[in-house]
Design an enzyme around this catalytic site. Structure first.
Site, PDB file in Angstrom:
ATOM      1  N   ASP A 158      -7.819   2.670   6.731  1.00 58.70           N
ATOM      2  CA  ASP A 158      -7.600   2.688   5.280  1.00 58.70           C
ATOM      3  C   ASP A 158      -6.922   1.409   4.818  1.00 58.70           C
ATOM      4  OD1 ASP A 158      -8.800   4.971   4.602  1.00 58.70           O
ATOM      5  OD2 ASP A 158      -6.977   6.198   4.465  1.00 58.70           O
ATOM      6  N   ASP A 202      -1.336  -0.987   5.556  1.00 57.49           N
ATOM      7  CA  ASP A 202      -1.130  -0.379   6.870  1.00 57.49           C
ATOM      8  C   ASP A 202      -2.091  -0.940   7.913  1.00 57.49           C
ATOM      9  OD1 ASP A 202       0.796   1.159   5.742  1.00 57.49           O
ATOM     10  OD2 ASP A 202      -0.479   2.935   5.481  1.00 57.49           O
ATOM     11  N   GLU A 254       0.836  -1.196   0.000  1.00 58.45           N
ATOM     12  CA  GLU A 254       0.000   0.000   0.000  1.00 58.45           C
ATOM     13  C   GLU A 254       0.873   1.249   0.000  1.00 58.45           C
ATOM     14  OE1 GLU A 254      -2.404   0.275   3.518  1.00 58.45           O
ATOM     15  OE2 GLU A 254      -3.034   2.325   3.085  1.00 58.45           O
ATOM     16  N   ASP A 278      -4.189   0.386   9.753  1.00 56.86           N
ATOM     17  CA  ASP A 278      -5.210   1.367  10.127  1.00 56.86           C
ATOM     18  C   ASP A 278      -6.470   1.104   9.299  1.00 56.86           C
ATOM     19  OD1 ASP A 278      -4.586   2.213   7.616  1.00 56.86           O
ATOM     20  OD2 ASP A 278      -3.711   4.128   8.220  1.00 56.86           O
TER      21      ASP A 278
END
Ligand code: 0RA
Length: 629
Positions: A498, A494, A421, A496
């Site tokens: 997103d 990641d 990503e 998180d």
């Protein structure tokens, strides 16, 4: 009699049988991980369901007890307790002798292929403790066992006015790697069994948490289809047919939706046939013929068009459940039905009944035909888009996408690719990788949600094209697993919100368009650390909040904690040692443990309908721990 010593030739044989199971448990139950552990419960459940199928008992109860044991209660006839030819109680024979067949062969539908039907004695052999309570002939009978060996004779312990069997067992912790029963895991199978056996009520109860649910569907697989389509736009009420011939019992339920995916689930004797087989082939062939016949009979529909099998399947949700006496299972996972005679039987039943249904329900037929015509047109548009791409020689050529930093290794079995990503993480992973066998493909932002997009859009999305080209196995009907350039495809996003969205998008892409890659076990998820803990000169990484607490608890010294928000925050060396180094990293292999749940989850999370998504979020909100802000 020599029997008094309790050590006869027969008892030696029994001990040897139980010992064989304990020595090679995987041969009997597949594996000794989470799946095998839960398989023990399914094995006992199968027996209770057989009683229900034989016409005895409408209720079954499954309980996970606080002591780590599970019990399955039924209202069947109860395992016979009378004296068997061997001089032992029939109950003891059933519980201790492998494949106690012969006189006790009660299964009308015997299952081969080693999936289910290995017998309760196998569960007994793999249990530290087991007890069986039988209600029969006005008495309550009890026997207990340890590692399969009876601890007492069968004794009457009370009176009763019902019949039934309760089996309670505690798996041997020395044999299983996974030892805790998971409510949700059992729940899926329990729900499935309730759908597959209309009218049966199964209750599941977790004493550890107080969780309790009841599954009971008078409508059987018709309700199963409705359940699966809950979050999809349904085009007509489900169609259902049931028929029993001399050798096969067939049930079929179908419903079209406005989605782009195909969800056909098939079962043989209540066992999910993940790889399909002759029953599915018969159904598909019948459906395609019925639809093409319909087009011929309706001049308003473009007759010159050929409707392909794929067009007919788009947006279709179907359950095929058949029962046959001697199924032959084939395929890699032994979940593909091989019996050749079944194809014709299912084909002709499905053809006749679907044809009648289409004729008698013009409104439904029109909705279905509209959808199929749309699919066909979209397929033609996609074909054009693909031809265009082909002409530009993108898909077929050996030209790899510019962003891909490929590895030197040419053997796919030794090669891996990271789908990373973001460009910055992509950059540092390119620096830190072992370029001999690790390739990097950075992905900019989010990739297209294939759940919401028709095929031609999927094909024109840049991110998806880069993935397809790098993987090298083609797309759609050109897909060829043998051409896959890497046997490890690793999603690195990641930690998180997103990142997890991106991960879900990539999973959706693979699930919908490259399922064989997942089935083959080529798809993985990287697990980057959440924290870096610096204490003096020592550096530790923690991959969860729990681990962070553990690390911090280990010494009183003051620690400097860094929370990693993304892969991009790590320098190349850190990225290597935590996430990429095959010696030190942890990869999670993506498997279709339960394709149906995954399918449903994807449609709930990524599909058009908002309401089911809200419900899901509300239901699971309490379980979410690592939601960052
Ligand atoms: C052997 C023969 C019969 C039933 C069973 C076993 C039986 C096994 C289990 C395991 C869990 N629940 C069960 N219920 C029944 C046939 C009984 C008869 O003919 O009366």
């Amino acid at each position: 009699m020599a029997d008094n010593s309790g050590y006869t030739a027969e008892s030696i044989q029994i001990l040897e049988g139980l010992e064989a199971v304990r020595k090679r448990p995987a041969m009997y139950i597949g594996d000794t991980g989470k799946r095998g552990l839960h398989h023990l419960v399914y094995e006992v459940l199968d027996n209770s369901i057989d009683e229900h199928l034989a016409g005895f008992g409408k209720n079954i109860g499954v309980t996970i007890h606080s002591d780590g044991s599970v019990s399955v209660m039924d209202e069947g006839r109860g395992v016979p307790v009378e004296r068997h030819a061997s001089g032992k109680s029939a109950l003891e024979v059933v519980m201790t002798i492998l494949h106690a067949g012969g006189k006790f062969e009660k299964k009308a539908y015997k299952v081969s292929g080693g999936l289910h039907g290995v017998g309760v004695s196998v569960v007994n052999a793999l249990s530290d403790e087991m007890s069986v309570e039988v209600h029969r002939d006005g008495k309550v009978w009890l026997q207990t066992y340890a590692k399969g060996i009876p601890q007492c004779g069968v004794k009457a312990v009370g009176d009763t006015n019902r019949t039934g069997t309760t089996v309670r067992f505690k798996p041997d912790q020395k044999i299983f790697q996974a030892t805790e029963f998971e409510y949700n895991y059992l729940r899926e199978r329990v729900m499935e069994l309730a759908f597959l056996n209309a009218g049966l009520k199964i209750t599941i109860n977790d004493e550890r948490t107080g969780q309790q649910e009841e599954f009971h569907y008078e409508g059987g697989i018709k309700q199963f289809v409705e359940y699966l389509n809950k979050s999809r736009g349904r085009l007509h009420p489900p169609f259902y047919i049931q028929k029993t011939t001399d050798s096969v019992e067939i049930q079929l339920a179908i419903q079209y939706t406005d989605s782009y995916s195909e969800s056909i689930y098939s079962f043989v004797n209540d066992i999910k046939t993940i790889e399909g087989g002759t029953h599915v082939a018969g159904f598909k062939s019948a459906l395609t013929r019925v639809i093409n016949d319909y087009v011929k009979g309706h001049k308003s529909l473009k007759e010159d068009k050929h409707i392909s099998g794929d067009d007919v399947l788009e947006g279709l949700t179907a359950i095929i459940s058949i029962k046959i006496p001697e199924p032959q299972f084939e395929g890699q996972t032994k979940t593909k039905l091989g019996n050749a005679e079944v194809k014709g039987i299912v084909d002709s039943l499905a053809y006749d009944s679907l044809k009648t249904y289409m004729e008698e329900n013009p409104q439904d037929s029109r909705a279905i035909m509209q959808k199929i015509m749309n699919s066909m047109e979209a397929r033609e548009a996609a074909q054009k888009a693909k031809d265009l791409i082909r002409r530009k020689s993108v898909f077929e050529s050996s030209i790899l996408p510019g962003k891909l930093a490929d590895c030197e290794e040419k053997d796919p079995a030794k090669s891996e690719i990271f789908l990373v990503e973001g460009d910055s993480a992509g950059g540092s992973s390119k620096q830190s990788r072992d370029r001999r066998h690790q390739a990097i493909l950075p992905l900019k932002g989010k990739i297209l949600n294939v759940e919401k997009a028709p095929l031609h859009k999927v094909l024109s999305s840049e991110g998806i094209r880069a993935i397809v080209l790098s993987v090298g196995a083609g797309f759609g009907e050109d897909f060829n697993l043998a051409k896959c350039r890497y046997h490890k495809i690793i999603i690195a996003s990641d930690a998180d919100v997103d990142g997890s969205h991106i991960r879900t998008l990539i999973l959706t892409l693979f699930y919908r368009h490259f399922k064989p890659i997942i089935e083959k076990g080529y798809l993985y998820i990287a697990t980057p650390p959440l924290y870096r803990i610096k204490r003096g000169k020592g550096i530790r990484y923690a991959y969860s909040d729990q681990e962070l607490q553990q690390v911090l608890a280990q010494s009183g010294e003051k620690a400097d904690i860094q929370r990693y928000k993304g892969l991009g925050e790590m320098n190349p060396e850190q990225l290597w040692e935590t996430t990429m180094d095959p010696e030190r990293r942890t990869l999670k292999r993506v498997n279709i443990e339960d394709g149906m749940e995954a399918d449903k989850l994807f449609s709930v999370l990524m599909g058009e309908e908002v309401e089911p998504r809200k419900e899901f979020i509300v239901q699971y909100a309490k379980q979410v721990r690592n939601l960052d802000i």
